[in-house]
Motif scaffolding. Structure first.
Motif, PDB file in Angstrom:
ATOM      1  N   ALA A 114      -2.542 -24.933 -28.863  1.00 46.20           N
ATOM      2  CA  ALA A 114      -2.652 -26.363 -29.160  1.00 46.20           C
ATOM      3  C   ALA A 114      -2.154 -27.193 -27.987  1.00 46.20           C
ATOM      4  CB  ALA A 114      -1.844 -26.691 -30.408  1.00 46.20           C
ATOM      5  N   ALA A 115      -1.235 -26.626 -27.241  1.00 49.12           N
ATOM      6  CA  ALA A 115      -0.653 -27.241 -26.047  1.00 49.12           C
ATOM      7  C   ALA A 115      -0.094 -26.102 -25.208  1.00 49.12           C
ATOM      8  CB  ALA A 115       0.449 -28.227 -26.439  1.00 49.12           C
ATOM      9  N   PRO A 116       0.212 -26.336 -23.936  1.00 50.09           N
ATOM     10  CA  PRO A 116       0.751 -25.258 -23.116  1.00 50.09           C
ATOM     11  C   PRO A 116       1.979 -24.609 -23.765  1.00 50.09           C
ATOM     12  CG  PRO A 116       0.170 -27.122 -21.732  1.00 50.09           C
ATOM     13  CD  PRO A 116      -0.001 -27.568 -23.162  1.00 50.09           C
ATOM     14  N   GLY A 117       1.880 -23.297 -23.990  1.00 50.82           N
ATOM     15  CA  GLY A 117       2.987 -22.557 -24.555  1.00 50.82           C
ATOM     16  C   GLY A 117       3.143 -22.659 -26.065  1.00 50.82           C
ATOM     17  N   VAL A 118       2.253 -23.408 -26.729  1.00 51.10           N
ATOM     18  CA  VAL A 118       2.357 -23.595 -28.183  1.00 51.10           C
ATOM     19  C   VAL A 118       1.063 -23.152 -28.854  1.00 51.10           C
ATOM     20  CG1 VAL A 118       2.765 -25.210 -30.071  1.00 51.10           C
ATOM     21  CG2 VAL A 118       3.904 -25.558 -27.863  1.00 51.10           C
ATOM     22  N   GLN A 119       1.127 -22.069 -29.610  1.00 47.89           N
ATOM     23  CA  GLN A 119      -0.048 -21.581 -30.327  1.00 47.89           C
ATOM     24  C   GLN A 119      -0.187 -22.294 -31.665  1.00 47.89           C
ATOM     25  OE1 GLN A 119       1.186 -17.406 -29.795  1.00 47.89           O
ATOM     26  NE2 GLN A 119      -0.859 -17.017 -28.974  1.00 47.89           N
ATOM     27  N   LEU A 120      -1.424 -22.429 -32.121  1.00 46.65           N
ATOM     28  CA  LEU A 120      -1.690 -23.158 -33.365  1.00 46.65           C
ATOM     29  C   LEU A 120      -0.867 -22.641 -34.528  1.00 46.65           C
ATOM     30  CD1 LEU A 120      -5.586 -23.449 -33.130  1.00 46.65           C
ATOM     31  CD2 LEU A 120      -3.960 -25.335 -32.937  1.00 46.65           C
ATOM     32  N   VAL A 121      -0.708 -21.325 -34.619  1.00 46.01           N
ATOM     33  CA  VAL A 121       0.002 -20.727 -35.748  1.00 46.01           C
ATOM     34  C   VAL A 121       1.467 -21.156 -35.798  1.00 46.01           C
ATOM     35  CG1 VAL A 121       0.653 -18.589 -34.561  1.00 46.01           C
ATOM     36  CG2 VAL A 121       0.313 -18.582 -37.051  1.00 46.01           C
ATOM     37  N   ASP A 122       2.008 -21.605 -34.673  1.00 46.04           N
ATOM     38  CA  ASP A 122       3.412 -22.004 -34.607  1.00 46.04           C
ATOM     39  C   ASP A 122       3.614 -23.515 -34.752  1.00 46.04           C
ATOM     40  OD1 ASP A 122       4.306 -19.368 -34.235  1.00 46.04           O
ATOM     41  OD2 ASP A 122       3.900 -19.478 -32.083  1.00 46.04           O
ATOM     42  N   THR A 123       2.540 -24.259 -34.986  1.00 46.04           N
ATOM     43  CA  THR A 123       2.673 -25.703 -35.152  1.00 46.04           C
ATOM     44  C   THR A 123       3.024 -26.037 -36.604  1.00 46.04           C
ATOM     45  OG1 THR A 123       0.295 -25.941 -35.589  1.00 46.04           O
ATOM     46  CG2 THR A 123       1.024 -26.179 -33.299  1.00 46.04           C
ATOM     47  N   PRO A 124       3.728 -27.151 -36.837  1.00 46.98           N
ATOM     48  CA  PRO A 124       4.165 -27.506 -38.192  1.00 46.98           C
ATOM     49  C   PRO A 124       3.017 -27.694 -39.177  1.00 46.98           C
ATOM     50  CG  PRO A 124       5.316 -28.828 -36.555  1.00 46.98           C
ATOM     51  CD  PRO A 124       4.250 -28.103 -35.832  1.00 46.98           C
ATOM     52  N   GLN A 125       1.868 -28.140 -38.696  1.00 53.51           N
ATOM     53  CA  GLN A 125       0.756 -28.437 -39.600  1.00 53.51           C
ATOM     54  C   GLN A 125      -0.103 -27.217 -39.943  1.00 53.51           C
ATOM     55  OE1 GLN A 125       1.282 -29.626 -36.518  1.00 53.51           O
ATOM     56  NE2 GLN A 125      -0.622 -30.155 -35.443  1.00 53.51           N
ATOM     57  N   GLU A 173     -14.527 -21.058 -24.566  1.00 55.42           N
ATOM     58  CA  GLU A 173     -13.286 -21.231 -23.823  1.00 55.42           C
ATOM     59  C   GLU A 173     -12.521 -19.916 -23.921  1.00 55.42           C
ATOM     60  OE1 GLU A 173     -11.994 -23.434 -21.915  1.00 55.42           O
ATOM     61  OE2 GLU A 173     -13.205 -25.249 -22.238  1.00 55.42           O
ATOM     62  N   LEU A 174     -11.424 -19.818 -23.190  1.00 56.29           N
ATOM     63  CA  LEU A 174     -10.631 -18.600 -23.234  1.00 56.29           C
ATOM     64  C   LEU A 174      -9.407 -18.716 -24.137  1.00 56.29           C
ATOM     65  CD1 LEU A 174     -10.724 -17.449 -19.497  1.00 56.29           C
ATOM     66  CD2 LEU A 174     -12.111 -16.628 -21.410  1.00 56.29           C
ATOM     67  N   GLU A 175      -8.615 -19.747 -23.978  1.00 51.54           N
ATOM     68  CA  GLU A 175      -7.331 -19.805 -24.671  1.00 51.54           C
ATOM     69  C   GLU A 175      -7.133 -21.039 -25.548  1.00 51.54           C
ATOM     70  OE1 GLU A 175      -5.242 -17.355 -24.757  1.00 51.54           O
ATOM     71  OE2 GLU A 175      -6.236 -16.100 -23.281  1.00 51.54           O
ATOM     72  N   SER A 176      -7.944 -22.056 -25.381  1.00 48.01           N
ATOM     73  CA  SER A 176      -7.788 -23.290 -26.155  1.00 48.01           C
ATOM     74  C   SER A 176      -9.023 -23.543 -27.004  1.00 48.01           C
ATOM     75  CB  SER A 176      -7.556 -24.482 -25.221  1.00 48.01           C
ATOM     76  OG  SER A 176      -6.382 -24.292 -24.460  1.00 48.01           O
ATOM     77  N   PRO A 177      -8.879 -24.200 -28.153  1.00 46.40           N
ATOM     78  CA  PRO A 177     -10.031 -24.459 -29.015  1.00 46.40           C
ATOM     79  C   PRO A 177     -11.111 -25.278 -28.317  1.00 46.40           C
ATOM     80  CG  PRO A 177      -7.974 -24.937 -30.173  1.00 46.40           C
ATOM     81  CD  PRO A 177      -7.621 -24.717 -28.736  1.00 46.40           C
ATOM     82  N   VAL A 178     -12.353 -25.023 -28.704  1.00 48.17           N
ATOM     83  CA  VAL A 178     -13.492 -25.828 -28.239  1.00 48.17           C
ATOM     84  C   VAL A 178     -13.675 -26.974 -29.230  1.00 48.17           C
ATOM     85  CG1 VAL A 178     -15.965 -25.860 -27.766  1.00 48.17           C
ATOM     86  CG2 VAL A 178     -14.604 -23.822 -27.185  1.00 48.17           C
ATOM     87  N   PHE A 179     -13.589 -28.202 -28.743  1.00 50.23           N
ATOM     88  CA  PHE A 179     -13.743 -29.381 -29.597  1.00 50.23           C
ATOM     89  C   PHE A 179     -15.073 -30.075 -29.313  1.00 50.23           C
ATOM     90  CE2 PHE A 179      -9.107 -28.885 -29.313  1.00 50.23           C
ATOM     91  CZ  PHE A 179      -8.775 -28.912 -30.664  1.00 50.23           C
ATOM     92  N   ASP A 180     -15.706 -30.597 -30.376  1.00 46.34           N
ATOM     93  CA  ASP A 180     -16.944 -31.352 -30.191  1.00 46.34           C
ATOM     94  C   ASP A 180     -16.636 -32.817 -29.904  1.00 46.34           C
ATOM     95  OD1 ASP A 180     -16.339 -32.560 -32.630  1.00 46.34           O
ATOM     96  OD2 ASP A 180     -17.790 -31.387 -33.775  1.00 46.34           O
ATOM     97  N   GLU A 181     -17.690 -33.630 -29.838  1.00 44.78           N
ATOM     98  CA  GLU A 181     -17.505 -35.047 -29.481  1.00 44.78           C
ATOM     99  C   GLU A 181     -16.733 -35.828 -30.539  1.00 44.78           C
ATOM    100  OE1 GLU A 181     -21.326 -34.566 -31.731  1.00 44.78           O
ATOM    101  OE2 GLU A 181     -20.351 -33.548 -30.033  1.00 44.78           O
ATOM    102  N   LYS A 182     -16.619 -35.255 -31.733  1.00 43.96           N
ATOM    103  CA  LYS A 182     -15.853 -35.902 -32.806  1.00 43.96           C
ATOM    104  C   LYS A 182     -14.426 -35.368 -32.909  1.00 43.96           C
ATOM    105  CE  LYS A 182     -19.969 -36.797 -35.628  1.00 43.96           C
ATOM    106  NZ  LYS A 182     -20.644 -36.534 -36.927  1.00 43.96           N
ATOM    107  N   GLY A 183     -14.053 -34.517 -31.960  1.00 41.69           N
ATOM    108  CA  GLY A 183     -12.710 -33.964 -31.970  1.00 41.69           C
ATOM    109  C   GLY A 183     -12.521 -32.815 -32.932  1.00 41.69           C
ATOM    110  N   LYS A 184     -13.624 -32.225 -33.404  1.00 40.41           N
ATOM    111  CA  LYS A 184     -13.563 -31.115 -34.346  1.00 40.41           C
ATOM    112  C   LYS A 184     -13.775 -29.790 -33.618  1.00 40.41           C
ATOM    113  CE  LYS A 184     -13.389 -33.211 -38.486  1.00 40.41           C
ATOM    114  NZ  LYS A 184     -12.347 -32.915 -39.511  1.00 40.41           N
ATOM    115  N   SER A 185     -12.992 -28.789 -34.003  1.00 44.73           N
ATOM    116  CA  SER A 185     -13.214 -27.423 -33.534  1.00 44.73           C
ATOM    117  C   SER A 185     -13.877 -26.681 -34.680  1.00 44.73           C
ATOM    118  CB  SER A 185     -11.887 -26.755 -33.159  1.00 44.73           C
ATOM    119  OG  SER A 185     -12.087 -25.375 -32.897  1.00 44.73           O
ATOM    120  N   ARG A 186     -15.189 -26.452 -34.558  1.00 52.36           N
ATOM    121  CA  ARG A 186     -15.967 -26.001 -35.704  1.00 52.36           C
ATOM    122  C   ARG A 186     -17.092 -25.079 -35.254  1.00 52.36           C
ATOM    123  NH1 ARG A 186     -20.518 -27.676 -38.339  1.00 52.36           N
ATOM    124  NH2 ARG A 186     -20.525 -27.565 -40.616  1.00 52.36           N
ATOM    125  N   ILE A 187     -17.402 -24.077 -36.087  1.00 53.48           N
ATOM    126  CA  ILE A 187     -18.548 -23.202 -35.842  1.00 53.48           C
ATOM    127  C   ILE A 187     -19.009 -22.647 -37.185  1.00 53.48           C
ATOM    128  CG2 ILE A 187     -17.324 -21.000 -35.524  1.00 53.48           C
ATOM    129  CD1 ILE A 187     -20.127 -22.241 -33.223  1.00 53.48           C
TER     130      ILE A 187
END
Length: 214
Positions: A114-125, A173-187
């Protein structure tokens, strides 16, 4: 290509099975309960099996060109974390011992950054109900990253993996989510399957993790 597909009756596995068969590959569909497999393609072989031991995996995947693992230990399984790691390690070891040089593992999005050094699974949300599964997939990614004897690929879907349509289009991408023009990471799961079979046919991410999205 002769593909051994582990977890062939699951959400991802069903889509991969259809995509691979539609492209003319020979697929051995492996699942604990094979009754759910309704495809009658001449290119399909169905095998019942449990992937908790490397010996069983070895016998199931021997003679194939590649293994695709969409293994899921069960979202309601109270031992999900331990069972996923045990099964994933058995799949890795069994694949190697069977002499199959290509392995694609479908993991989760939780290990994306989600950010450098911070994986999504470790975020509060991050949703608590997905944490055990996401953490086990993240920890297995760290295991397979040390593997140098076979051509593995670890694929993290987009944050939102949904039923939908097959467009055949996606970005990587390799390490960060791919976001569309609406800011969604979706497939869609159908396009996730496209990406998996694309990677089998024309490898681009050997001994790497990658992710996709629109």
């Amino acid at each position: 290509m002769k593909i051994a597909l582990i977890g062939a009756t699951g959400f991802v596995g069903t889509a991969v099975l259809n995509e691979a068969l539609n492209r003319g590959h020979e697929v051995t569909a492996i699942a604990r309960n094979t009754d759910k497999i309704t495809n009658t393609s001449e290119f399909l072989t169905v095998k019942a099996g449990d992937v908790q031991t490397k010996e069983e995996v070895k016998s199931l995947v021997a003679g194939h060109d590649a293994v695709v693992s969409s293994y899921n230990a069960g979202w309601t399984n109270p031992n999900l974390y331990e069972d996923f790691l045990k099964g994933s390690q058995a799949i890795l070891d069994g694949t190697k011992e069977a002499g199959v040089s290509r392995l694609i593992v479908v993991g989760g999005a939780g290990s994306l950054y989600a950010a450098p050094g911070v994986q999504l699974v470790d975020t509060p949300q991050f949703p608590a109900e997905w944490k055990a599964g996401a953490t086990s997939a993240r920890d297995f990614l760290n295991v397979i990253k040390k593997e140098s004897t076979i051509d593995w690929t670890f694929l993290s879907p987009a944050i939102e993996l949904v039923p939908g349509e097959r467009t055949g289009k996606y970005r990587t991408e390799l390490e960060s989510p791919v976001f569309d023009e609406k800011g969604k990471s979706r497939i869609s799961v159908e396009d996730l399957a496209v990406a998996i079979v694309d990677e089998l046919e024309k490898p681009q991410f050997v001994q790497k993790r990658f992710t996709i999205g629109y």
